[in-house]
Design an enzyme around this catalytic site. Structure first.
Site, PDB file in Angstrom:
ATOM      1  N   ASP A  17       0.621  -1.356   0.046  1.00 38.34           N
ATOM      2  CA  ASP A  17       0.041  -0.030  -0.231  1.00 38.34           C
ATOM      3  C   ASP A  17       0.873   1.188  -0.014  1.00 38.34           C
ATOM      4  OD1 ASP A  17      -2.460   1.238   0.048  1.00 38.34           O
ATOM      5  OD2 ASP A  17      -2.625   1.167   2.133  1.00 38.34           O
ATOM      6  N   ASN A  19       1.446   3.293  -2.753  1.00 33.69           N
ATOM      7  CA  ASN A  19       1.985   3.717  -4.261  1.00 33.69           C
ATOM      8  C   ASN A  19       1.736   5.061  -4.583  1.00 33.69           C
ATOM      9  OD1 ASN A  19       3.236   1.450  -4.443  1.00 33.69           O
ATOM     10  ND2 ASN A  19       1.812   0.391  -5.896  1.00 33.69           N
ATOM     11  N   GLY A  20       0.374   5.407  -4.421  1.00 35.70           N
ATOM     12  CA  GLY A  20      -0.031   6.639  -4.679  1.00 35.70           C
ATOM     13  C   GLY A  20       0.318   7.880  -4.111  1.00 35.70           C
ATOM     14  N   TRP A  22       2.891   7.836  -2.105  1.00 36.75           N
ATOM     15  CA  TRP A  22       4.309   7.990  -2.325  1.00 36.75           C
ATOM     16  C   TRP A  22       4.557   8.910  -3.568  1.00 36.75           C
ATOM     17  CZ3 TRP A  22       7.544   6.418  -6.506  1.00 36.75           C
ATOM     18  CH2 TRP A  22       8.811   6.593  -6.237  1.00 36.75           C
ATOM     19  N   HIS A  34       2.807   3.364  -8.934  1.00 39.28           N
ATOM     20  CA  HIS A  34       2.233   2.059  -8.960  1.00 39.28           C
ATOM     21  C   HIS A  34       3.528   1.413  -9.959  1.00 39.28           C
ATOM     22  CE1 HIS A  34      -1.429   2.427  -7.610  1.00 39.28           C
ATOM     23  NE2 HIS A  34      -2.036   3.180  -8.530  1.00 39.28           N
ATOM     24  N   TRP A  66     -11.779  -1.884  -8.522  1.00 38.79           N
ATOM     25  CA  TRP A  66     -12.389  -1.414  -9.985  1.00 38.79           C
ATOM     26  C   TRP A  66     -13.168   0.052  -9.447  1.00 38.79           C
ATOM     27  CZ3 TRP A  66     -11.135  -4.102 -13.569  1.00 38.79           C
ATOM     28  CH2 TRP A  66     -10.967  -5.433 -13.494  1.00 38.79           C
ATOM     29  N   LEU A 128      11.041 -19.718  -4.815  1.00 43.22           N
ATOM     30  CA  LEU A 128      10.112 -19.191  -4.221  1.00 43.22           C
ATOM     31  C   LEU A 128       8.670 -19.320  -4.604  1.00 43.22           C
ATOM     32  CD1 LEU A 128       9.529 -16.687  -1.784  1.00 43.22           C
ATOM     33  CD2 LEU A 128       9.476 -15.034  -3.962  1.00 43.22           C
ATOM     34  N   ARG A 191      -5.687  -1.667   8.579  1.00 43.14           N
ATOM     35  CA  ARG A 191      -7.025  -2.604   8.302  1.00 43.14           C
ATOM     36  C   ARG A 191      -6.394  -3.879   7.221  1.00 43.14           C
ATOM     37  NH1 ARG A 191      -8.239   2.422   6.413  1.00 43.14           N
ATOM     38  NH2 ARG A 191      -7.547   2.758   4.041  1.00 43.14           N
TER      39      ARG A 191
HETATM   40  C1  IPE Z   1      -5.609  -2.673  -0.614  1.00 48.30           C
HETATM   41  O1  IPE Z   1      -5.221  -1.517  -0.742  1.00 48.30           O
HETATM   42  C2  IPE Z   1      -5.506  -3.472  -1.908  1.00 48.30           C
HETATM   43  C3  IPE Z   1      -4.162  -3.580  -2.458  1.00 48.30           C
HETATM   44  C4  IPE Z   1      -3.079  -3.177  -1.886  1.00 48.30           C
HETATM   45  C5  IPE Z   1      -4.255  -4.202  -3.893  1.00 48.30           C
HETATM   46  P1  IPE Z   1      -6.326  -0.231  -0.977  1.00 48.30           P
HETATM   47  O2  IPE Z   1      -5.256   0.905  -0.795  1.00 48.30           O
HETATM   48  O3  IPE Z   1      -7.189  -0.499  -2.110  1.00 48.30           O
HETATM   49  O4  IPE Z   1      -7.230  -0.598   0.309  1.00 48.30           O
HETATM   50  P2  IPE Z   1      -8.109   0.729   1.097  1.00 48.30           P
HETATM   51  O5  IPE Z   1      -8.852   1.290  -0.015  1.00 48.30           O
HETATM   52  O6  IPE Z   1      -7.162   1.769   1.944  1.00 48.30           O
HETATM   53  O7  IPE Z   1      -8.761  -0.194   2.328  1.00 48.30           O
HETATM   54  C1  IPE Z   2      -1.655   0.308  -3.477  1.00 49.34           C
HETATM   55  O1  IPE Z   2      -1.167   1.617  -3.647  1.00 49.34           O
HETATM   56  C2  IPE Z   2      -1.591  -0.403  -4.856  1.00 49.34           C
HETATM   57  C3  IPE Z   2      -3.089  -0.697  -5.227  1.00 49.34           C
HETATM   58  C4  IPE Z   2      -3.871  -0.883  -4.164  1.00 49.34           C
HETATM   59  C5  IPE Z   2      -3.260  -1.160  -6.578  1.00 49.34           C
HETATM   60  P1  IPE Z   2      -2.410   2.489  -3.493  1.00 49.34           P
HETATM   61  O2  IPE Z   2      -2.901   2.862  -5.035  1.00 49.34           O
HETATM   62  O3  IPE Z   2      -3.536   2.212  -2.843  1.00 49.34           O
HETATM   63  O4  IPE Z   2      -1.687   3.827  -2.855  1.00 49.34           O
HETATM   64  P2  IPE Z   2      -2.221   4.890  -1.798  1.00 49.34           P
HETATM   65  O5  IPE Z   2      -2.676   4.059  -0.863  1.00 49.34           O
HETATM   66  O6  IPE Z   2      -3.457   5.608  -2.388  1.00 49.34           O
HETATM   67  O7  IPE Z   2      -1.368   5.735  -1.518  1.00 49.34           O
HETATM   68 MG    MG Z   3      -4.045   2.513  -0.544  1.00 54.16          MG
END
Ligand code: IPE
Ligand code: IPE
Ligand code: MG
Length: 243
Positions: A17, A19-20, A22, A34, A66, A128, A191
């Site tokens: 979690d 990536n966005g 960051w 991503h 989605w 692995l 969570r």
């Molecule tokens: C959980 O992360 C799903 C993945 C890492 C693929 P999200 O960023 O989508 O989860 P929420 O929305 O914060 O619960």
């Molecule tokens: C996790 O990073 C990757 C995916 C859920 C695909 P996020 O895209 O959830 O990044 P944040 O949590 O919005 O920073």
């Molecule tokens: Mg996220």
């Protein structure tokens, strides 16, 4: 601690979690995060195997993802296509066995084909065990399992009284994989976001504020050290283990 001497968990599950956030913090678009995040998956796979971890299961795309803007979903699918290609090469190089869990039905045919190709090509590899959770949601996995069980009951292949925990687990996507010993979630959220609800029943949890693209080998070692310092129980009492 020397990593060679470290007692490592057999199976680590990771919620990748952050990536966005960051990318945003660097003034870059979320999709850049991503892309960097997917490169980090490759690095952590190599490090994990070097440390002696046998199973690594990562959450790449949830059934809820989605709901993100179409442009982001499209970019994630594009990344996935490329990732599958790279993964085929890495699996060959590192002897990784790849599995994909989740509901593949709504994915584009070319992605489905690549997944099939990847699983087939790496089927007999002994390195692995790398599992990618893709369009995965634990509730969805359980519902799909229950439907198949119900269908088998209707067909007379299964009696309701034969259903127990072991049998139920054999209908899940993770049937061939042992339960995770350690769950790691990066980037500060506390969570599960619908990840492996059944399988994580007795796993240890480790949460870190470090966003996924910055999660290095050193961070992985920190998580394992904390795991090792814990007193794992499976419902018993400490005295029982001491005598
Ligand atoms: C959980 O992360 C799903 C993945 C890492 C693929 P999200 O960023 O989508 O989860 P929420 O929305 O914060 O619960
Ligand atoms: C996790 O990073 C990757 C995916 C859920 C695909 P996020 O895209 O959830 O990044 P944040 O949590 O919005 O920073
Ligand atoms: Mg996220």
């Amino acid at each position: 601690m020397e990593e060679e001497k470290m007692n490592v968990p057999q199976h680590i599950a990771i919620i990748l979690d952050g990536n966005g956030r960051w990318a945003k913090a660097k003034g870059m678009p979320r999709n850049y995060g991503h892309a960097q995040g997917s490169k980090n998956v490759e690095r952590i796979c190599e490090e994990a195997w070097r440390m002696g971890i046998k199973y690594l299961t990562v959450y790449a795309f949830s059934t809820e993802n989605w709901n993100r803007p179409k442009s982001e979903v499209d970019a994630l699918m594009k990344l996935l296509r490329n990732y599958m290609k790279t993964c085929l090469k890495t699996a060959e190089k590192n002897d990784m066995k790849i599995r994909v869990i989740g509901d593949m039905t709504p994915l584009d045919d070319d992605i489905k084909n690549r997944i099939h190709e990847l699983e087939e090509a790496s089927r007999n590899n002994g390195g692995l065990n790398f599992t990618i959770a893709l369009n995965y949601g634990s509730r969805d996995e359980m519902v799909r399992a229950m439907r198949r069980m119900a269908a088998d009951c209707v067909d007379g292949k299964l009696k309701p009284e034969e259903i127990d925990e072991k049998l139920y687990a054999s209908y899940l996507d993770t049937a061939e994989i042992p339960d995770p010993d350690l769950l790691i979630r990066t980037s500060g959220e506390l969570r599960l976001s619908n990840y492996l609800l059944w399988q994580l029943a007795y796993s240890e949890f480790y949460f870190t504020d470090v966003p996924w693209p910055d999660f290095t080998k050193e961070e992985l070692i920190k998580a394992i050290e904390q795991y090792n310092s814990r007193d794992r129980r499976f419902g018993g009492i400490k005295e029982e283990q001491d005598v």
